[in-house]
Design an enzyme around this catalytic site. Structure first.
Site, PDB file in Angstrom:
ATOM      1  CG  HIS A 183       0.523  -6.349   3.461  1.00  0.00           C
ATOM      2  ND1 HIS A 183      -0.128  -6.346   4.677  1.00  0.00           N
ATOM      3  CD2 HIS A 183       0.729  -5.037   3.160  1.00  0.00           C
ATOM      4  CE1 HIS A 183      -0.302  -5.098   5.092  1.00  0.00           C
ATOM      5  NE2 HIS A 183       0.207  -4.281   4.186  1.00  0.00           N
ATOM      6  N   GLY A 226      -3.985   3.420   0.859  1.00  0.00           N
ATOM      7  CA  GLY A 226      -4.383   2.969   2.195  1.00  0.00           C
ATOM      8  C   GLY A 226      -3.216   2.631   3.091  1.00  0.00           C
ATOM      9  CG  HIS A 237       4.608  -2.324   5.116  1.00  0.00           C
ATOM     10  ND1 HIS A 237       4.577  -0.975   5.381  1.00  0.00           N
ATOM     11  CD2 HIS A 237       3.314  -2.726   5.027  1.00  0.00           C
ATOM     12  CE1 HIS A 237       3.313  -0.573   5.456  1.00  0.00           C
ATOM     13  NE2 HIS A 237       2.524  -1.615   5.244  1.00  0.00           N
ATOM     14  CG  ASN A 284      -1.853  -1.172   1.247  1.00  0.00           C
ATOM     15  OD1 ASN A 284      -2.448  -1.497   0.229  1.00  0.00           O
ATOM     16  ND2 ASN A 284      -1.973  -1.838   2.378  1.00  0.00           N
TER      17      ASN A 284
HETATM   18  P1  AMP Z   1      -0.527  -0.873   5.677  1.00  0.00           P
HETATM   19  O1  AMP Z   1      -1.959  -0.472   5.643  1.00  0.00           O
HETATM   20  O2  AMP Z   1      -0.074  -1.486   4.384  1.00  0.00           O
HETATM   21  O3  AMP Z   1       0.368   0.250   6.143  1.00  0.00           O
HETATM   22  O4  AMP Z   1      -0.436  -2.074   6.688  1.00  0.00           O
HETATM   23  C1  AMP Z   1       0.106  -1.979   7.963  1.00  0.00           C
HETATM   24  C2  AMP Z   1      -0.004  -3.351   8.586  1.00  0.00           C
HETATM   25  O5  AMP Z   1       0.789  -3.377   9.755  1.00  0.00           O
HETATM   26  C3  AMP Z   1      -1.420  -3.758   8.990  1.00  0.00           C
HETATM   27  O6  AMP Z   1      -1.781  -4.963   8.309  1.00  0.00           O
HETATM   28  C4  AMP Z   1      -1.302  -3.976  10.506  1.00  0.00           C
HETATM   29  O7  AMP Z   1      -2.097  -5.039  10.969  1.00  0.00           O
HETATM   30  C5  AMP Z   1       0.173  -4.236  10.672  1.00  0.00           C
HETATM   31  N1  AMP Z   1       0.723  -3.937  11.974  1.00  0.00           N
HETATM   32  C6  AMP Z   1       0.573  -2.784  12.693  1.00  0.00           C
HETATM   33  N2  AMP Z   1       1.249  -2.864  13.850  1.00  0.00           N
HETATM   34  C7  AMP Z   1       1.867  -4.068  13.859  1.00  0.00           C
HETATM   35  C8  AMP Z   1       2.727  -4.744  14.789  1.00  0.00           C
HETATM   36  N3  AMP Z   1       3.093  -4.189  15.942  1.00  0.00           N
HETATM   37  N4  AMP Z   1       3.160  -5.984  14.460  1.00  0.00           N
HETATM   38  C9  AMP Z   1       2.792  -6.565  13.306  1.00  0.00           C
HETATM   39  N5  AMP Z   1       1.999  -5.977  12.391  1.00  0.00           N
HETATM   40  C10 AMP Z   1       1.537  -4.756  12.670  1.00  0.00           C
END
Ligand code: AMP
Length: 128
Positions: free
Chosen positions: A112, A103, A110, A97
Site C-alpha cells: 500500500h 491482517g 501487494h 500486510n
Molecule cells: P490487505 O489487507 O493488505 O490484504 O489489503 C487489501 C486491500 O485491497 C484493501 O485495502 C482493499 O480495500 C483492497 N481491495 C480489495 N478489492 C479491491 C479491488 N477490487 N480494487 C482495488 N482494491 C481492492
C-alpha cells in the site's frame, strides 16, 4: 500450507483477476513486473496498491522466491508510482500486510502507498 505459512497461491484471488483483466481497476502504472492501481476503499487521500505480476502469496513468498529482476523491478515501480503521484515532497508511507497477524486480506503480495495527508506514526495500539 506453503513455506510462508499461508496456503499456496490461489488463482481466483481478486488481484489475480485484476491482473488477467477480468475485473476493472483504476490503473496508475503498469510495466513488466508490476501493476499499480487505486485501492477501492481508500484510507488516505492517496491510497494506491502496487502488486507484482508474478504469483506470490505474500511478502515472505516474494522475498524468498522471486527473481532478483522481479524484486528490483517491483521496488523500482513502487518508487516511481509514489514519485509520479507527487508524493515525494510531502512524504508517504509504504506498508505491506503479511499473514494473519499482519491482517492480510488478499493473498497476492501487494504494498500500500498512503499519502496526501499526515498518516501518523506506525501502527495503532494492539486491539483487544
Ligand atoms: P490487505 O489487507 O493488505 O490484504 O489489503 C487489501 C486491500 O485491497 C484493501 O485495502 C482493499 O480495500 C483492497 N481491495 C480489495 N478489492 C479491491 C479491488 N477490487 N480494487 C482495488 N482494491 C481492492
Amino acid at each position: 500450507m506453503s513455506v510462508t505459512g499461508l496456503p499456496p497461491y490461489d488463482d481466483t484471488n481478486i488481484f489475480a483477476r485484476i491482473l488477467r483483466g477480468e475485473i476493472p481497476c483504476k490503473r496508475v502504472h503498469e510495466d513488466a513486473h508490476a501493476l499499480a492501481f487505486h485501492d477501492i476503499n481508500p484510507q488516505t487521500p492517496v491510497h494506491v496498491l502496487v502488486i507484482p505480476k508474478g504469483r506470490y502469496v505474500s511478502m515472505a513468498d516474494f522475498a524468498a522466491t522471486a527473481t532478483e529482476a522481479e524484486i528490483a523491478g517491483f521496488w523500482r515501480a513502487v518508487g516511481k508510482v509514489a514519485r509520479d503521484l507527487g508524493l515525494e515532497d510531502g512524504g508517504y508511507r509504504v506498508l505491506t500486510n503479511m499473514g494473519v497477524d499482519g491482517g492480510q486480506e488478499v493473498p497476492h503480495f501487494h504494498v500500500h502507498i498512503f499519502g496526501g495527508r499526515r498518516v501518523g506514526r506506525m501502527v495503532p495500539r494492539a486491539e483487544g
